[in-house]
Design an enzyme around this catalytic site. Structure first.
Site, mmCIF file in Angstrom:
data_model
loop_
_atom_site.group_PDB
_atom_site.id
_atom_site.type_symbol
_atom_site.label_atom_id
_atom_site.label_comp_id
_atom_site.label_asym_id
_atom_site.label_seq_id
_atom_site.Cartn_x
_atom_site.Cartn_y
_atom_site.Cartn_z
ATOM 1 N N HIS A 90 3.103 4.216 11.245
ATOM 2 C CA HIS A 90 3.814 3.924 9.997
ATOM 3 C C HIS A 90 5.043 3.087 10.300
ATOM 4 C CE1 HIS A 90 6.043 4.594 6.228
ATOM 5 N NE2 HIS A 90 4.871 4.849 5.692
ATOM 6 N N ASP A 110 -2.117 7.600 4.309
ATOM 7 C CA ASP A 110 -3.168 6.703 3.830
ATOM 8 C C ASP A 110 -4.518 7.020 4.463
ATOM 9 O OD1 ASP A 110 -1.442 5.043 2.188
ATOM 10 O OD2 ASP A 110 -0.602 4.298 4.058
#
Length: 427
Positions: free
Chosen positions: A305, A362
């Site tokens: 991330h 995600d």
């Protein structure tokens, strides 16, 4: 850090105060930098620049911390509801039972959209991307709700905030229904916010729709986990649009447009597409080897991330939710088996552990949404639905900030210097 920072430029020293928040790194106040020195800072992507003060969300990417108004995201996702989190983000405190009931009732009473919007939808092609529809329809809300566009009126701001949160599920469901050629369903005030959305999305007028409580809870968690994420690209876009005095519907439409980018809201779709490319668990070692190969363009999507250099705290909740949804829906699909196996292998692989490439939110949300029945083109729409409350809360905070000015980033110009115009015949 000391109470001030000193900058030396052209033989002169300039002092700038430091500012401390309630938690997190200090910042250097450089608002007078240009006036004193004639120089700007250069910070592409604003990765080292605080553009505002905020009391809404705090992230510590190194430690894997995400707080909404001081409450850990894991606790909120496990114990709270999306309506409760909406109230928290908007008002700063968790609601009492009566406050939550009043707030939920207010949102429920705003879920219907102007009937003329059905005609507006029919102006789009049937194969239009749902995010294209969302951009257009949400921006057009200002043409239907003139009584809540005065950004200087706190009452109108509140009404606009409630309308946006309430109508977004209806508009999102309508975008899906339009793309598959099914009739729109009106909201059902007897259902929860999330249950109502599921019914409007998957129900049909010909028969009653029963909300699966496990799916309803999973969707509520997904909404909570995507509700706000500090000054990300789309939130910064909403604030930038709002800084000009644009109406709230236009500001949220701008946020939706920014979120549409594959580097922002499309990450869960990319992760699911990657899993489909891998196909079966047996092929995972091949793709892990490719991900480690610097000469191979393949990347493992849904890992790592931009902010979190530790485990994404939202992913911890989703990891559990994946298994609950799979069990409740009796999912049997190699893609989902691949996802669970890839997660297991990556968490044990020294390469991923050393580089801190942990599964992020995600990675899990894409497989959950697919299992529930959402087509991939709806993934970013669901992100926008959930993030609307964060955008609205940030927009409200920005409007009432006495230090807020119209956004006007500077640049480092490296084009031609001034030169004379030459007539076209002489060039």
């Amino acid at each position: 850090m000391t109470d001030s920072a000193t900058l030396s430029l052209d033989g002169k020293d300039f002092s700038y105060a430091t500012m401390s928040g309630s938690v997190g790194p200090d910042v250097i106040d450089i608002r007078k930098l240009y006036g004193q020195t004639g120089a700007f800072t250069y910070d592409p992507g604003f990765t080292s620049t605080a553009s505002c003060q905020s009391k809404i969300t705090y992230i510590d990417g190194d430690e894997g911390v995400l707080l909404h108004r001081g409450y850990a995201i894991g606790e909120l996702a496990e114990q709270s509801s999306f309506m409760e989190v909406c109230y928290l983000l908007l008002n700063g405190e968790l609601p009492s039972a009566s406050q939550l009931e009043t707030f939920s009732n207010t949102i429920t009473r705003h879920t219907m959209v102007h009937e003329q919007l059905a005609t507006f939808f029919r102006g789009f092609r049937r194969d239009a991307h749902p995010m294209a529809i969302m951009c257009g329809v949400v921006g057009a809300l200002s043409a239907f709700y003139h009584d809540s566009t005065d950004v200087q009126d706190p009452v109108q701001r509140t009404i606009a905030s409630h309308r946006l949160i309430a109508k977004m599920p209806t508009i999102a469901a309508m975008a899906h229904k339009y793309s598959v050629g099914q009739p729109f369903l009106y909201p059902d005030n007897s259902l929860s916010y999330t249950g109502n959305f599921l019914r409007m999305t998957f129900g049909v007028p010909a028969e009653p729709y029963e909300v699966n409580p496990v799916v309803e809870k999973a969707m509520d968690r997904i909404f909570i986990l995507h509700a706000d994420h500090e000054q990300n690209a789309s939130t910064s876009t909403v604030r930038l649009a709002g800084s000009s005095g644009a109406n709230p519907f236009a500001c949220i439409a701008a946020g939706i447009a920014c979120l549409w980018g594959p580097a922002h809201g499309g990450a869960n779709e990319a992760a699911l597409n990657m899993l489909r490319e891998i196909g079966t668990p047996e092929r995972i070692p091949e793709f892990i080897a490719r991900a480690k190969d610097k000469n191979d363009p393949f990347r493992l999507m849904g890992f790592g991330h931009r902010v979190y250099k530790n485990y994404d705290p939202r992913a911890t909740v989703m990891q559990k939710t994946v298994r609950e949804v799979f069990a409740a829906l009796n999912v049997s699909d190699p893609v989902f088996d691949t996802a669970l196996r890839l997660e297991e292998l990556a968490l044990k692989d020294d390469y991923f552990v050393e580089k801190k490439l942990f599964p992020n939110v995600d990675f899990y949300s894409g497989v959950i949404l697919s299992a529930i029945g959402f087509p991939t083109e709806m993934f970013t729409v669901l992100f926008a639905l959930a993030r609307t409350v964060g955008w609205v809360a940030q927009w409200n905070e920005m409007i009432t900030d006495p230090d807020q000015k119209i956004g006007r980033p500077r640049q480092l110009y490296d084009g031609p210097t001034q030169r004379p115009y030459v007539a076209v015949g002489e060039r």
